[in-house]
Enzyme design. Sequence first.
Site, PDB file in Angstrom:
ATOM      1  N   ARG A 292      44.695  75.630  84.767  1.00 31.13           N
ATOM      2  CA  ARG A 292      43.476  74.968  84.252  1.00 31.13           C
ATOM      3  C   ARG A 292      43.295  75.373  82.952  1.00 31.13           C
ATOM      4  NH1 ARG A 292      43.435  70.251  89.190  1.00 31.13           N
ATOM      5  NH2 ARG A 292      45.454  69.922  88.689  1.00 31.13           N
TER       6      ARG A 292
ATOM      7  N   TYR B   4      47.909  66.717  79.790  1.00 23.79           N
ATOM      8  CA  TYR B   4      48.758  67.518  81.153  1.00 23.79           C
ATOM      9  C   TYR B   4      47.979  67.760  82.176  1.00 23.79           C
ATOM     10  CZ  TYR B   4      49.972  70.604  77.052  1.00 23.79           C
ATOM     11  OH  TYR B   4      49.598  71.953  76.762  1.00 23.79           O
ATOM     12  N   GLU B   5      48.481  68.736  83.354  1.00 24.16           N
ATOM     13  CA  GLU B   5      47.835  69.759  83.711  1.00 24.16           C
ATOM     14  C   GLU B   5      46.656  69.033  84.504  1.00 24.16           C
ATOM     15  OE1 GLU B   5      49.732  72.876  84.105  1.00 24.16           O
ATOM     16  OE2 GLU B   5      47.722  72.986  86.293  1.00 24.16           O
ATOM     17  N   GLY B   6      47.198  68.229  84.842  1.00 27.90           N
ATOM     18  CA  GLY B   6      46.475  66.656  85.598  1.00 27.90           C
ATOM     19  C   GLY B   6      45.381  65.878  84.823  1.00 27.90           C
TER      20      GLY B   6
ATOM     21  N   GLN C  48      40.799  65.611  86.817  1.00 27.92           N
ATOM     22  CA  GLN C  48      40.061  66.705  86.520  1.00 27.92           C
ATOM     23  C   GLN C  48      38.064  65.991  86.514  1.00 27.92           C
ATOM     24  OE1 GLN C  48      40.965  69.390  86.198  1.00 27.92           O
ATOM     25  NE2 GLN C  48      43.216  68.702  85.500  1.00 27.92           N
TER      26      GLN C  48
END
Lengths: 601, 49
Positions: free
Chosen positions: A296, A440-442, A447
Amino acid sequence: MASYRAPLRDMRFILNEVCQAPEAWAAMPATQALDAGLAEAILEEGARVTGAELFPLNQSGDAEGCRFEGGEVRTPAGFQAAFATLAEGGWFGLGGNPEHDGQGMPKLLTVAFEEMLYATNTGFALYPALNSGATLLLDSHADAATKACYLPRMYAGQWLGTMCLTEPHCGTDLGLIKTRAEPLDEGRYAITGTKIWITGGEHDMAENIVHLVLAKLPDAPAGSRGISLFLVPKFKVDDQGELGERNALSCGGLEHKMGIKGSATCVMNFDGAEGILIGEPHQGLAAMFTMMNYERLSIGIQGLGLGEVAYQSAMDFARERRQSRAPSGPAEPEAAADPILVHPDVRRMALDVRAWNEGGRAFTAFVAGQLDLAKFHPEAAVREEADALVALLTPVAKAFLTDRGFEATVTAQQLYGGNGYCVEWGAEQYVRDARIAMIYEGTNGIQAMDLVGRKLARNRGAYLTRFAAAMRADLAAGGDAEIADFRDAAGQALARLEAVSDGLLARGATDPNELGAAATDYLELLGLVAYAWMWWKMARAARHGLAADGASGEAFYRAKLAVGRYFLSRQLPKTLTLEARIQGGVEPLMHLAEEAFYPVD
Amino acid sequence: MIHGPSAPVGRSLFGLSRQLPKTLTLEARIQGGAGPLMGLAEEAFYPID
């Protein structure tokens, strides 16, 4: 045209004068071998290799994109050779475990190289970024034999890792995955299912691709507690690490995306492919979280790198561009018009981008330094304190940096006028490449939910209390009256954050929707407060540098203070709006009946 | 288009509570004046490394 030189002076300033990195490295046995000289050599060579190998391929790679031909993926022209050069230089193992031929460099240093990667060629950078996450995961959870076989080859770029999580019907809620793992003999499993959005799922740059796949065993409990993690190589690997036959997996196609076109985003089909279990059964999601903080932060750096290259390219344009006269009278009367930087509104755009970038670079280094303390420091109390800060700040690093990165690329594009909309200047590519980092990546919304749910409410603000104590202690340490405005502004912003947090926790205790309603604004508020802290640190170091004839030079220090004051005056005031929004509570979001959201005509 | 009796009220509530507060930021920025924009010398805008 697109223009980039790694901002080494600012990187050195942050490493040596703000973070006192050499002293920090000397205090930890795992990093004692690293000194300022070696760090400098790595930064300089990193700047050279990314500038020479990757930046020239950025626009051509975007224009050409990846191609899917007969089940194979072809990366853009030049990617293979650049990949080989970086692999030969050992760059893919820069932060890797030295026990398995990694170079063991701390995150505080490797984030600078990551920024260079993303700035010069985000499409390319994602291949090593995913590999870093995969190696981190294996290093933490694989057995000794697996680590000995895979890690050296992945650090060398001989084999490259992927992360296979998302499926067509689920991304955020991984408890819904359908990919299954059937036990075979000798600890092997047959993996069957379809994964989508797999970065580097198939390509032509490494001799093997190592997929880390989330799947469910036959006896798996329902939901996220039933997820296991498997290593599934493209080519099967024998006990000696030799490649065997092709595994039963294939790329089903490439996504056609808005940006990052040099990155192969694949649909991957696993048709009884052989894999091995990594870690314990049903603990796959927990294992994933060991690399999540690093990944992240890495995606946050994507925003920073793109913001920096967007700034530099826009300044390259501004240096030549002349339009109209300065409001206060001609700045260069002999010329037909003045440089556009005489206009306050052009300066506003440039300074917005510059201040976000410099604050972001300091914040990235701060979080990276905490990751290093949490991993390497010999004292348990220090590790635990750093862990708490990392937990709190990781969602902020991912979302705030990528939000600001996108904003920076759009603002930089605006500075060109119509030229920014035309492909040849390169500015529009940075906008497209930055957009995905918010998703992306959450997603950044996820977040924010993570921040207010897990990191704030679950422990009743304990992480935030630690953050506030550390920031307040630092605001009281050093500095002089010349930078009292930095200390005062940061202190006031922190007090605002604490008051907002107390109110939110109280309301959230009776209505969970209060947390979700505040989440995105709260994350931005915490991001601004953290940046105010970073600007205090930078102002203090700049004042010290001015007094001590520091290595960065007087002009640099004076510019740093000027940009910092821009942040205080023009960016930090958004905390006022965020406070008001959060205090408005959940009602404005929940009042409208669901059916009233849908168009009726 | 009106989507039922609560829709106009809901939209107004959202606007007042979540969008109008941007005036707080804008006021602070404007009152900060020109100094923060003009303090950096032109050459300091251009990358030096």
